[in-house]
Write a protein that holds these residues in place. Sequence first.
Motif, PDB file in Angstrom:
ATOM      1  N   GLY B  61       0.833  -1.200   0.000  1.00  0.00           N
ATOM      2  CA  GLY B  61       0.000   0.000   0.000  1.00  0.00           C
ATOM      3  C   GLY B  61       0.869   1.252   0.000  1.00  0.00           C
ATOM      4  O   GLY B  61       0.613   2.214  -0.737  1.00  0.00           O
ATOM      5  N   CYS B 102      -5.077   4.477   0.379  1.00  0.00           N
ATOM      6  CA  CYS B 102      -5.837   4.176   1.572  1.00  0.00           C
ATOM      7  C   CYS B 102      -6.329   5.496   2.144  1.00  0.00           C
ATOM      8  O   CYS B 102      -6.147   6.549   1.541  1.00  0.00           O
ATOM      9  N   THR B 283      -5.756  -1.104   4.316  1.00  0.00           N
ATOM     10  CA  THR B 283      -5.110  -2.230   3.650  1.00  0.00           C
ATOM     11  C   THR B 283      -4.926  -3.405   4.597  1.00  0.00           C
ATOM     12  O   THR B 283      -4.739  -4.530   4.150  1.00  0.00           O
TER      13      THR B 283
END
Lengths: 267, 352
Positions: B61, B102, B283
């Motif tokens: 991520g 995110c 994530t």
Amino acid sequence: MVAAAKPIHDHEHDHEHDHARERRMAWAKTAILIGLGLYFAYNIISGNLSNYINLRFGWLSYVAAALFFLLGGFSAYTLLRSRGEHAHDHEHGDHLHSAPSWGMIAVVAAPLVLGTLVPSRPLGAEAVGGIALNAAASQVSTGSVTMFTINPENRNVLDWLRVFNQTDDYGTLNNQPVDIIGFVYREPDFGADQFMTARFTISCCVADANAIGLPVVWADTASLPQGEWVHVRGTMQEGEFRGEPTALVHANSVEIIEAPQNPYLYP
Amino acid sequence: MTAETPSVFRRFALLALILLLAAAAILAVLTSSRDPAALLNIFTTRFLGIFLEAAPFLLLGALASGLIDAFIRPDDIARLTPRNPALATVAGAFMGFIFPVCECGVVPVVRRLYTKGLPISVGVTFLLAAPVINPVVLVSTYVAYGFGPVLIGRFVITIIVAVIIGLIFAIAARPRDVLRPATLEMLPQLLVAGGSPEATEADIIPVYEHAPRKPLGAGLRDALGTATNDFFDMGRYLIIGSMLAAAMQTFVPQEALTALGSGPVTSVLVMQVLAFLLSVCSTVDAFLSLAFVNTFTPGSIMAFLTFGPMVDIKSMLMFAGVFKPRVVAYLIILPFLLTLLIGIWINLNVSL
């Protein structure tokens, strides 16, 4: 954005001071990244990984180790190259970062510290909060009828519980041979000659671990230490355990063994 | 954007959590009949289990977010947005698949998109949906739960909630009612006056979007630097969150957790508050939620997995930098109520 928003100091001295502090932090971060890479690699090589996660996803740990080395290596390279210069961690686009602090670095170091200092052990009898005599209670799909096609002596604790779930009449299991391993689990309300051969099942990692167990009747139960791994051989017999109708293993032999390399069962 | 307030708040929240954690652990060890060394070992095993499973996704991520930061310009996103407002709002829910961010990365992106003339409603939908609707979260949720009701439910509910809220903004909101003056100033004037985005496309004063693309080498260097910072930034939330989850599993008796987690309404509220406070990156929050699947209702797990990525302490503070306070309140209350209702509905009607 915040990371770069350093207050502008009038004094060159303060600036130098900030700069040195920044570099110390950057080195600490680098050390943690490389340390975490080594920690992942160590877990993979030593086999300890199986104490923590379902090995089906073990390849993710290779990815993690590689990425930690990449980030740590790059970070070290940048620091070494910028030695002596005032290479400020410059603005990265519009990304919002909070200012780095020693507290934050310490928090991220926590898994490294705990992983190194606390010996790696799988969940055992001490971790059993509640034990299931029923595969359904452990998030286990019980739909597969195929359980009956596994030879009884090849069934593990989980397979047996799945068989229990699909059985209306425990009598049909009478005299089937049992050959299982698990750890000894006892509670005060068990009969004097009863213990459970228990395992933990995990789907993803130990966070979703569930304790399951098969009741065993064995005259010498009192001599078995709680949590010790045992190899139990015997036959299944219809009976009662903790007041519930079920089937119990009537053991012919109970042998203390080493913990298996892979301590958990994967549903 | 106020740099000071968020970090003070965050630091306070983190400190409070750590103290709470430590107090709970000490209390539990003192009152428990079990051996403290064994308890520490179990706690460590559970904590490291979550960390080892989650770290790869946190890294991926962070890397994705670093690459986006270095190589994707808001122009690219604005260009891909459909013209029809309703269609654009729905498309906004899926943009995360092309731009995986995110909840920590999404707010600055949205703010920049607004300066490019992105309709308010599309930005709102993107803001709420992107933290879940992206490939990294898809894989991590799959690893945690397999392909099944949790994975599907998480994605479907997130899309529904994000689109509903986006459409509410599409009908009811004008930029001047929504954005903070500082953000508003960066908008093209016609748009502020209520003109259509198409009319202003050519008039937009380039701010920094039209900067030339970075060369590959420099871009990669920046991406790795950003990824490192992101990892530390998000890593601490993951670590504190998983410590709390592992501590609850280890030190709180299972009966107590079950009592808290079995009410169809209270369990959802508890998990929503937990998601808000822990601020764990979307994530990896699926792994954290695994610690609760045995003791909490399915609806509450679903609320944790859908509400948490939309709103938490971290994103709330970032919202405040872009939107007016009243809008920030809507952006918290609307997802809260919708996921609460859906969670309760799941508990009452669905057996997973």
